[in-house]
Design a protein around this motif. Structure first.
Motif, PDB file in Angstrom:
ATOM      1  N   PHE A  44      -5.110  -1.524  -4.078  1.00 31.81           N
ATOM      2  CA  PHE A  44      -4.992  -1.721  -5.520  1.00 31.81           C
ATOM      3  C   PHE A  44      -4.876  -0.434  -6.325  1.00 31.81           C
ATOM      4  CE2 PHE A  44      -6.532  -5.984  -4.467  1.00 31.81           C
ATOM      5  CZ  PHE A  44      -5.694  -6.754  -5.257  1.00 31.81           C
ATOM      6  N   PHE A  45      -5.180   0.696  -5.729  1.00 34.13           N
ATOM      7  CA  PHE A  45      -5.161   1.926  -6.519  1.00 34.13           C
ATOM      8  C   PHE A  45      -4.264   3.017  -5.967  1.00 34.13           C
ATOM      9  CE2 PHE A  45      -8.707  -0.368  -8.135  1.00 34.13           C
ATOM     10  CZ  PHE A  45      -8.594  -0.156  -9.508  1.00 34.13           C
ATOM     11  N   HIS A  46      -3.329   2.631  -5.086  1.00 34.72           N
ATOM     12  CA  HIS A  46      -2.358   3.611  -4.610  1.00 34.72           C
ATOM     13  C   HIS A  46      -1.499   4.127  -5.756  1.00 34.72           C
ATOM     14  CE1 HIS A  46       1.307   1.054  -4.797  1.00 34.72           C
ATOM     15  NE2 HIS A  46       0.414   0.085  -4.681  1.00 34.72           N
ATOM     16  N   TRP A  47      -1.258   3.279  -6.768  1.00 32.01           N
ATOM     17  CA  TRP A  47      -0.434   3.702  -7.909  1.00 32.01           C
ATOM     18  C   TRP A  47      -1.099   4.825  -8.692  1.00 32.01           C
ATOM     19  CZ3 TRP A  47      -2.062   3.828 -12.927  1.00 32.01           C
ATOM     20  CH2 TRP A  47      -3.249   3.149 -13.211  1.00 32.01           C
ATOM     21  N   LEU A  48      -2.427   4.866  -8.692  1.00 31.82           N
ATOM     22  CA  LEU A  48      -3.176   5.845  -9.479  1.00 31.82           C
ATOM     23  C   LEU A  48      -3.458   7.129  -8.705  1.00 31.82           C
ATOM     24  CD1 LEU A  48      -4.799   6.588 -12.022  1.00 31.82           C
ATOM     25  CD2 LEU A  48      -6.742   5.364 -11.038  1.00 31.82           C
ATOM     26  N   LYS A  78      -3.756  12.943  -0.953  1.00 30.83           N
ATOM     27  CA  LYS A  78      -3.447  13.951  -1.973  1.00 30.83           C
ATOM     28  C   LYS A  78      -3.430  13.220  -3.302  1.00 30.83           C
ATOM     29  CE  LYS A  78      -0.212  17.672  -3.179  1.00 30.83           C
ATOM     30  NZ  LYS A  78       1.185  18.168  -3.026  1.00 30.83           N
ATOM     31  N   CYS A  79      -4.467  13.441  -4.096  1.00 31.83           N
ATOM     32  CA  CYS A  79      -4.655  12.639  -5.309  1.00 31.83           C
ATOM     33  C   CYS A  79      -3.506  12.842  -6.294  1.00 31.83           C
ATOM     34  CB  CYS A  79      -5.981  12.993  -5.974  1.00 31.83           C
ATOM     35  SG  CYS A  79      -6.269  12.030  -7.484  1.00 31.83           S
ATOM     36  N   ARG A  80      -2.864  11.766  -6.633  1.00 32.95           N
ATOM     37  CA  ARG A  80      -1.721  11.831  -7.550  1.00 32.95           C
ATOM     38  C   ARG A  80      -2.139  12.297  -8.943  1.00 32.95           C
ATOM     39  NH1 ARG A  80       2.573   6.862  -8.789  1.00 32.95           N
ATOM     40  NH2 ARG A  80       4.211   8.181  -9.694  1.00 32.95           N
ATOM     41  N   TYR A  81      -3.312  11.876  -9.378  1.00 32.32           N
ATOM     42  CA  TYR A  81      -3.793  12.241 -10.713  1.00 32.32           C
ATOM     43  C   TYR A  81      -4.050  13.739 -10.798  1.00 32.32           C
ATOM     44  CZ  TYR A  81      -6.411  11.643 -15.096  1.00 32.32           C
ATOM     45  OH  TYR A  81      -6.834  11.698 -16.395  1.00 32.32           O
ATOM     46  N   ILE A 134       0.818  -1.199   0.000  1.00 33.75           N
ATOM     47  CA  ILE A 134       0.000   0.000   0.000  1.00 33.75           C
ATOM     48  C   ILE A 134       0.856   1.255   0.000  1.00 33.75           C
ATOM     49  CG2 ILE A 134      -1.626   1.360   1.411  1.00 33.75           C
ATOM     50  CD1 ILE A 134      -2.797  -1.290   2.368  1.00 33.75           C
ATOM     51  N   ARG A 135       1.976   1.225   0.708  1.00 36.20           N
ATOM     52  CA  ARG A 135       2.756   2.429   0.918  1.00 36.20           C
ATOM     53  C   ARG A 135       4.004   2.537   0.045  1.00 36.20           C
ATOM     54  NH1 ARG A 135       2.564   2.498   7.580  1.00 36.20           N
ATOM     55  NH2 ARG A 135       0.319   2.851   7.747  1.00 36.20           N
ATOM     56  N   CYS A 136       4.272   1.555  -0.790  1.00 36.30           N
ATOM     57  CA  CYS A 136       5.570   1.508  -1.438  1.00 36.30           C
ATOM     58  C   CYS A 136       5.778   2.590  -2.482  1.00 36.30           C
ATOM     59  CB  CYS A 136       5.808   0.135  -2.069  1.00 36.30           C
ATOM     60  SG  CYS A 136       4.803  -0.201  -3.514  1.00 36.30           S
ATOM     61  N   GLY A 137       4.723   3.309  -2.915  1.00 39.47           N
ATOM     62  CA  GLY A 137       4.914   4.309  -3.945  1.00 39.47           C
ATOM     63  C   GLY A 137       5.543   5.605  -3.479  1.00 39.47           C
ATOM     64  N   ILE A 138       5.330   5.985  -2.229  1.00 37.78           N
ATOM     65  CA  ILE A 138       5.820   7.261  -1.719  1.00 37.78           C
ATOM     66  C   ILE A 138       7.329   7.226  -1.514  1.00 37.78           C
ATOM     67  CG2 ILE A 138       5.848   8.750   0.321  1.00 37.78           C
ATOM     68  CD1 ILE A 138       3.481   9.377  -1.222  1.00 37.78           C
ATOM     69  N   ALA A 139       8.029   8.230  -2.071  1.00 39.18           N
ATOM     70  CA  ALA A 139       9.475   8.320  -1.904  1.00 39.18           C
ATOM     71  C   ALA A 139       9.868   9.498  -1.032  1.00 39.18           C
ATOM     72  CB  ALA A 139      10.152   8.441  -3.272  1.00 39.18           C
ATOM     73  N   GLU A 140       8.868  10.217  -0.498  1.00 36.88           N
ATOM     74  CA  GLU A 140       9.160  11.327   0.407  1.00 36.88           C
ATOM     75  C   GLU A 140       9.735  10.788   1.719  1.00 36.88           C
ATOM     76  OE1 GLU A 140       8.811  14.547  -0.196  1.00 36.88           O
ATOM     77  OE2 GLU A 140       7.872  14.355  -2.175  1.00 36.88           O
ATOM     78  N   GLY A 170      -2.406   7.682  -5.217  1.00 36.95           N
ATOM     79  CA  GLY A 170      -1.569   7.934  -4.057  1.00 36.95           C
ATOM     80  C   GLY A 170      -2.103   7.245  -2.820  1.00 36.95           C
ATOM     81  N   PRO A 171      -1.470   7.464  -1.675  1.00 36.65           N
ATOM     82  CA  PRO A 171      -1.879   6.783  -0.445  1.00 36.65           C
ATOM     83  C   PRO A 171      -3.279   7.177   0.001  1.00 36.65           C
ATOM     84  CG  PRO A 171      -0.300   8.518   0.041  1.00 36.65           C
ATOM     85  CD  PRO A 171      -0.328   8.374  -1.448  1.00 36.65           C
TER      86      PRO A 171
END
Length: 259
Positions: A146-150, A174-177, A31-37, A152-153
């Motif tokens: 399933f939609f953290h990639w689209l 904070k919506c990534r899109y 779930i959290r692996c996308g954030i690099a902050e 965000g968290p």
């Protein structure tokens, strides 16, 4: 959106975990692996959040972008499974939006979503997930991983639907899109409205999405019937002039929201 997780799409098997803070892959890590902050949270308003996308994320970006590119004026040739990053995925969305009315944009998204499902999927979904509290809570729960990639968290939150408290809400921090596009029209026409309509009309499970254009967060409520477009506050939202290259600062609402 969440129903797409049930489809067996033709893609490579992925079990990749891209988090710099986790050394193993489990439900929470994915779930959290996308954030690099460094904070592990989205960047403050006015700053673009840094993401460390892995194989799982790029596969889904490419899958969506491939489908969307068939309707765009940009590249439409077949690409590899990892050829798209998030910026190029957003660029394809912008290309699809150009020259199309609000309704036409929404129809494109509907066709893309249908193309990602096996025949008869909407009818099967209605059987498996009738509009009950359980179905609403289940779909909220699977939206988060399933939609953290689209978007965000996000996290499941308790909401009240028709006087009943239930955990069928999803708070997108904070919506990534929206953050990457900076465009109100893309948020409303190519995400909010078509996703609401798809769940409510195709699947029979009402869904209301309420973006907050002040901080780019969003609330999703499964089980709640969305308002007509004309009565939705999002339909009168002005452009985000500080973020959108297509913004019209002289208009009281985003010109992409016109019929």
């Amino acid at each position: 959106m969440a129903v797409l997780s049930f489809q067996a799409v033709n893609m490579p098997s992925v079990g990749h975990c891209c988090s710099r803070r986790n050394s193993h892959c489990n439900g929470v890590s994915i779930i959290r692996c996308g954030i690099a902050e460094a904070s592990g949270e989205p960047a403050p308003m006015g700053q673009k959040t840094k993401y460390n996308d892995g194989v799982f994320e790029k596969v889904f970006m490419t899958l969506f972008a491939r489908k969307m590119s068939k309707f765009s004026r940009g590249r439409s040739k077949e690409t590899g499974w990892l050829d798209y990053d998030y910026d190029s995925f957003v660029d394809v969305s912008k290309s699809v939006m150009e020259g199309r009315s609000r309704q036409q944009q929404q129809q494109v998204v509907r066709e893309v979503l249908l193309s990602m499902l096996p025949p008869g999927a909407p009818a099967q979904f209605r059987k498996l997930f009738p509009p009950t509290k359980w179905a609403a809570e289940f779909n909220a729960a699977i939206t988060v991983p399933f939609f953290h990639w689209l978007v965000g968290p996000s996290e499941v939150v308790e909401v009240e639907v028709n006087g009943v408290k239930q955990k069928s809400g999803v708070h997108i921090k904070k919506c990534r899109y929206l953050e990457n596009s900076g465009c109100v029209g893309m948020c409303v026409n190519m995400c909010k409205i078509p996703t609401q309509d798809f769940f409510t009309n195709e699947f029979g499970l009402p869904l209301t999405m309420t973006p907050n254009f002040e901080d780019m967060s969003c609330e999703m409520v499964y089980g709640q019937v969305p308002p007509p477009f004309e009565e939705d506050p999002a339909s009168k939202q002005p452009c985000l002039v500080d973020f959108c290259s297509l913004a019209n600062p002289n208009s009281s609402f985003c010109h992409k929201l016109k019929a």
